[in-house]
Enzyme design. Structure first.
Site, PDB file in Angstrom:
ATOM      1  N   ALA A  41      27.971 -86.214 -48.244  1.00 32.39           N
ATOM      2  CA  ALA A  41      28.969 -86.076 -47.182  1.00 32.39           C
ATOM      3  C   ALA A  41      30.203 -86.925 -47.445  1.00 32.39           C
ATOM      4  CB  ALA A  41      28.356 -86.466 -45.837  1.00 32.39           C
ATOM      5  N   GLY A  46      28.353 -94.539 -48.520  1.00 28.67           N
ATOM      6  CA  GLY A  46      27.797 -94.389 -49.862  1.00 28.67           C
ATOM      7  C   GLY A  46      28.588 -93.406 -50.709  1.00 28.67           C
ATOM      8  N   CYS A  47      28.946 -92.286 -50.115  1.00 31.83           N
ATOM      9  CA  CYS A  47      29.696 -91.268 -50.862  1.00 31.83           C
ATOM     10  C   CYS A  47      31.098 -91.762 -51.196  1.00 31.83           C
ATOM     11  CB  CYS A  47      29.742 -89.964 -50.081  1.00 31.83           C
ATOM     12  SG  CYS A  47      28.090 -89.209 -49.909  1.00 31.83           S
ATOM     13  N   THR A  48      31.700 -92.536 -50.301  1.00 35.03           N
ATOM     14  CA  THR A  48      33.011 -93.113 -50.584  1.00 35.03           C
ATOM     15  C   THR A  48      32.906 -94.082 -51.750  1.00 35.03           C
ATOM     16  OG1 THR A  48      33.773 -92.832 -48.312  1.00 35.03           O
ATOM     17  CG2 THR A  48      34.897 -94.506 -49.634  1.00 35.03           C
ATOM     18  N   ALA A  51      32.458 -91.972 -54.950  1.00 32.28           N
ATOM     19  CA  ALA A  51      33.691 -91.247 -55.288  1.00 32.28           C
ATOM     20  C   ALA A  51      34.759 -92.201 -55.816  1.00 32.28           C
ATOM     21  CB  ALA A  51      34.202 -90.490 -54.060  1.00 32.28           C
TER      22      ALA A  51
END
Length: 156
Positions: A41, A46-48, A51
Site C-alpha cells: 500500500a 513500511g512501503c514508503t 520505495a
C-alpha cells in the site's frame, strides 16, 4: 495461488497503468535488467521506507544496469500522490485487480495477529534482459531490503 517464480522462469508479461497517466509494460524493458518490487500500500510507513530506499539507490542501480518498477494494488490517483510526495523517480504501476501480482505469486494468503486473509505479499523479482527471472524473493522486509538485494546481486 500461483507457484512462486524461480531463477530461469520466463517472467509473466504485464502492461499496467502508471502514476504518470500512461501504461508501462514489461516489454518496455526488453534487453535490460529490471527490478520489479511488489508492495502492499502506497503511503504507508513500511512501503514508503522501501520505495524511498529504491529512490535513494536508483542512480547506483541504473549505473549497474538495472531499471526499477514498483507495483501495488493501489489506484492510479493514490500512486500519483505517492510519486509526488516522496519524489519517486521510477514507474509506479497500479494492479487493482491483482492479476499481475497473482501471475508473479505476490498475491496470496497472509496472516496478521492470528487472522488469515488474502493480500499482497511484499516481493521482489529481478528480470534479466532476456525476460527470465534472475532473482525471486518473497516475504521480504521493507527496511533494509534494497541493501540486501544489492548484496544478493553482488552490487554492494
Amino acid at each position: 495461488m500461483t507457484e512462486r517464480l524461480v531463477t530461469g522462469d520466463v517472467a509473466p508479461a504485464f502492461s499496467l497503468p502508471n502514476a504518470t497517466g500512461g501504461t508501462t509494460s514489461l516489454a518496455d524493458f526488453a534487453g535490460r535488467n529490471v527490478i520489479v518490487f511488489f508492495y502492499p500500500a502506497a503511503m504507508t510507513p513500511g512501503c514508503t521506507k522501501q520505495a524511498c530506499d529504491f529512490r535513494d539507490s536508483l542512480a547506483f542501480l541504473q549505473a549497474a544496469g538495472y531499471a526499477v518498477v514498483g507495483i501495488s494494488p493501489d489506484p492510479v490517483a493514490k500512486l500519483e500522490k505517492f510519486l509526488a510526495r516522496d519524489e519517486l523517480s521510477y514507474p509506479l504501476l497500479s494492479d487493482e485487480d491483482h492479476a499481475v501480482a497473482l501471475a508473479y505469486a505476490a498475491w496470496g494468503e497472509k496472516k496478521n495477529y492470528g487472522k488469515v486473509y488474502e493480500g499482497l505479499i511484499r516481493s521482489t523479482i529481478v528480470i534479466d534482459g532476456a525476460g527470465k527471472v534472475a532473482v525471486a524473493q518473497y516475504n521480504v522486509r521493507a527496511t533494509g531490503h534494497v541493501a540486501k538485494l544489492r548484496r544478493d546481486l553482488k552490487l554492494a
